[in-house]
Design a protein around this motif. Sequence first.
Motif, PDB file in Angstrom:
ATOM      1  N   ILE A  20       0.750  -1.117   0.138  1.00  0.00           N
ATOM      2  CA  ILE A  20       0.165  -0.268   0.212  1.00  0.00           C
ATOM      3  C   ILE A  20       0.683   1.272   0.109  1.00  0.00           C
ATOM      4  N   ALA A  21       1.973   1.275   0.750  1.00  0.00           N
ATOM      5  CA  ALA A  21       2.953   2.555   0.890  1.00  0.00           C
ATOM      6  C   ALA A  21       3.557   2.255  -1.163  1.00  0.00           C
ATOM      7  N   GLY A  44      -3.808   5.698  10.195  1.00  0.00           N
ATOM      8  CA  GLY A  44      -4.004   7.224  10.348  1.00  0.00           C
ATOM      9  C   GLY A  44      -1.778   7.705   9.884  1.00  0.00           C
ATOM     10  N   LEU A  45      -1.164   7.622   9.377  1.00  0.00           N
ATOM     11  CA  LEU A  45       0.092   7.377   8.785  1.00  0.00           C
ATOM     12  C   LEU A  45      -0.150   8.415   8.676  1.00  0.00           C
ATOM     13  N   GLN A  49       5.338   9.555   6.778  1.00  0.00           N
ATOM     14  CA  GLN A  49       5.666   7.598   7.093  1.00  0.00           C
ATOM     15  C   GLN A  49       5.335   6.435   6.155  1.00  0.00           C
ATOM     16  N   ILE A  50       4.896   7.646   5.484  1.00  0.00           N
ATOM     17  CA  ILE A  50       4.943   6.637   4.091  1.00  0.00           C
ATOM     18  C   ILE A  50       5.849   6.338   3.693  1.00  0.00           C
ATOM     19  N   GLN A  51       6.014   7.752   3.271  1.00  0.00           N
ATOM     20  CA  GLN A  51       7.110   7.991   2.898  1.00  0.00           C
ATOM     21  C   GLN A  51       8.509   6.678   3.331  1.00  0.00           C
ATOM     22  N   GLN A  52       9.152   6.805   4.890  1.00  0.00           N
ATOM     23  CA  GLN A  52       9.368   5.859   5.503  1.00  0.00           C
ATOM     24  C   GLN A  52       9.249   4.501   4.339  1.00  0.00           C
ATOM     25  N   PHE A  53       7.643   4.210   4.685  1.00  0.00           N
ATOM     26  CA  PHE A  53       7.386   2.436   4.772  1.00  0.00           C
ATOM     27  C   PHE A  53       7.815   2.331   3.250  1.00  0.00           C
ATOM     28  N   LEU A 121       6.322   3.692  13.279  1.00  0.00           N
ATOM     29  CA  LEU A 121       5.159   3.962  14.085  1.00  0.00           C
ATOM     30  C   LEU A 121       5.135   3.717  15.318  1.00  0.00           C
ATOM     31  N   THR A 122       3.987   5.160  15.716  1.00  0.00           N
ATOM     32  CA  THR A 122       4.362   6.244  17.250  1.00  0.00           C
ATOM     33  C   THR A 122       3.829   5.335  18.233  1.00  0.00           C
TER      34      THR A 122
END
Length: 182
Positions: A20-21, A44-45, A49-53, A121-122
């Motif tokens: 998905i990322a 709720g990324l 965070q999506i870029q890190q994934f 993740l937080t």
Amino acid sequence: MIMLRKILSPLPIIMFLSAIALGQDGPPNPPPNDERPNVLAQLGLSQDQIQQFRRTNAEHRPLMEAAQKRLREANRELDIVIYADTISEEAFHAKLKAFQEAQGEVTQLRFRNELSIRKILTPEQLTLFREIRRRFANARDFIQDRTDRRRRQIQDRMQRRNPNDLLKTPQNNIQRPAKRGT
């Protein structure tokens, strides 16, 4: 088998998250008619965070593909040695060791990838991710239990079946001739 299932249970979620990322260009929106949960949206990324994934997945994918290829090759070579015309204990142990090393490499890569994703993740997202993972594992276990139950039912029916019933099929309606009196 149960231990292997527990080890591998987060793998589909992580692979799903990674896929998905990679496909996300804007805010995470589930495609229409998609029954799978949009885990990124649920977590709720942020865009960061999506870029890190994406980066993690881009780095991990070629390593994992190569490791899995080595594992398949090692498995094939081990099978060849096991089913060869002549038995060689020495060759068997060498191929078994190569297989175990390849298997260890795949496992190590999997867990390192999980750790990389976990670091993104937080604390709140981690709590939610654990809950999503638990629900996913429960659903997978339910499906596996249902499949096992059906398999046992079929086996039980086959064991209880009268051998004469095997000759009676809708296609041919063959029946054994009746025994004649003595």
